[in-house]
Scaffold this motif. Structure first.
Motif, PDB file in Angstrom:
ATOM      1  N   MET A 182       1.685  41.889 -15.321  1.00  0.00           N
ATOM      2  CA  MET A 182       2.373  41.258 -14.190  1.00  0.00           C
ATOM      3  C   MET A 182       1.697  41.592 -12.857  1.00  0.00           C
ATOM      4  SD  MET A 182       6.356  41.475 -15.533  1.00  0.00           S
ATOM      5  CE  MET A 182       6.897  42.136 -14.016  1.00  0.00           C
ATOM      6  N   GLN A 232       6.448  47.627 -22.495  1.00  0.00           N
ATOM      7  CA  GLN A 232       6.845  47.590 -21.090  1.00  0.00           C
ATOM      8  C   GLN A 232       5.660  47.935 -20.182  1.00  0.00           C
ATOM      9  OE1 GLN A 232      10.335  50.154 -21.510  1.00  0.00           O
ATOM     10  NE2 GLN A 232      11.562  48.495 -20.661  1.00  0.00           N
ATOM     11  N   VAL A 272       3.228  44.920 -20.247  1.00  0.00           N
ATOM     12  CA  VAL A 272       3.790  43.801 -19.482  1.00  0.00           C
ATOM     13  C   VAL A 272       3.718  44.096 -17.992  1.00  0.00           C
ATOM     14  CG1 VAL A 272       5.932  42.548 -18.965  1.00  0.00           C
ATOM     15  CG2 VAL A 272       5.224  42.881 -21.338  1.00  0.00           C
ATOM     16  N   SER A 277      13.790  42.289 -16.719  1.00  0.00           N
ATOM     17  CA  SER A 277      14.749  41.387 -16.085  1.00  0.00           C
ATOM     18  C   SER A 277      16.112  42.051 -16.016  1.00  0.00           C
ATOM     19  CB  SER A 277      14.889  40.091 -16.875  1.00  0.00           C
ATOM     20  OG  SER A 277      13.676  39.407 -16.892  1.00  0.00           O
ATOM     21  N   SER A 326       5.583  37.281 -16.899  1.00  0.00           N
ATOM     22  CA  SER A 326       6.891  37.502 -17.522  1.00  0.00           C
ATOM     23  C   SER A 326       7.658  36.196 -17.681  1.00  0.00           C
ATOM     24  CB  SER A 326       7.714  38.532 -16.754  1.00  0.00           C
ATOM     25  OG  SER A 326       8.043  38.047 -15.468  1.00  0.00           O
ATOM     26  N   VAL A 375      10.555  42.899 -20.241  1.00  0.00           N
ATOM     27  CA  VAL A 375       9.953  42.411 -18.989  1.00  0.00           C
ATOM     28  C   VAL A 375      10.652  42.949 -17.754  1.00  0.00           C
ATOM     29  CG1 VAL A 375       9.051  40.318 -20.073  1.00  0.00           C
ATOM     30  CG2 VAL A 375      11.235  40.235 -18.875  1.00  0.00           C
TER      31      VAL A 375
END
Length: 82
Positions: free
Chosen positions: A32, A25, A28, A76, A39, A74
């Motif tokens: 990002m 995490q 990522v 979401s 992602s 990611v």
């Protein structure tokens, strides 16, 4: 890992999984910040991998778990890691 032999409560696997998730995490999130499409591309690559799976219950269960986990990594909304 050290002390796995002395894992009296069987928590080694869960602790390792949490550490891996937290690391992924963070990586990522960092990726990002420099690439806002990261992602989306990561999720798309997972979908490409899952597309050829059969309609068998086991394959579909696997796919659902992969999707939930990638969305958890990611960040979401709407998917809890399995």
């Amino acid at each position: 890992m050290e002390n796995e032999v002395n894992d009296r409560f069987g928590v080694a696997s869960g602790a390792q999984k949490k550490a891996i998730y937290a690391t992924l995490q963070a990586l990522v999130a960092h990726a990002m910040t420099t690439d806002p499409t990261f992602s989306d591309r990561l999720v798309a690559s997972v979908e490409d991998y899952l597309t050829p799976l059969s309609d068998a219950e086991q394959d579909q269960d696997f796919a659902a778990r992969v999707r939930a986990n990638i969305h958890h990594i990611v960040g979401s909304p709407g998917s809890e890691a399995v």
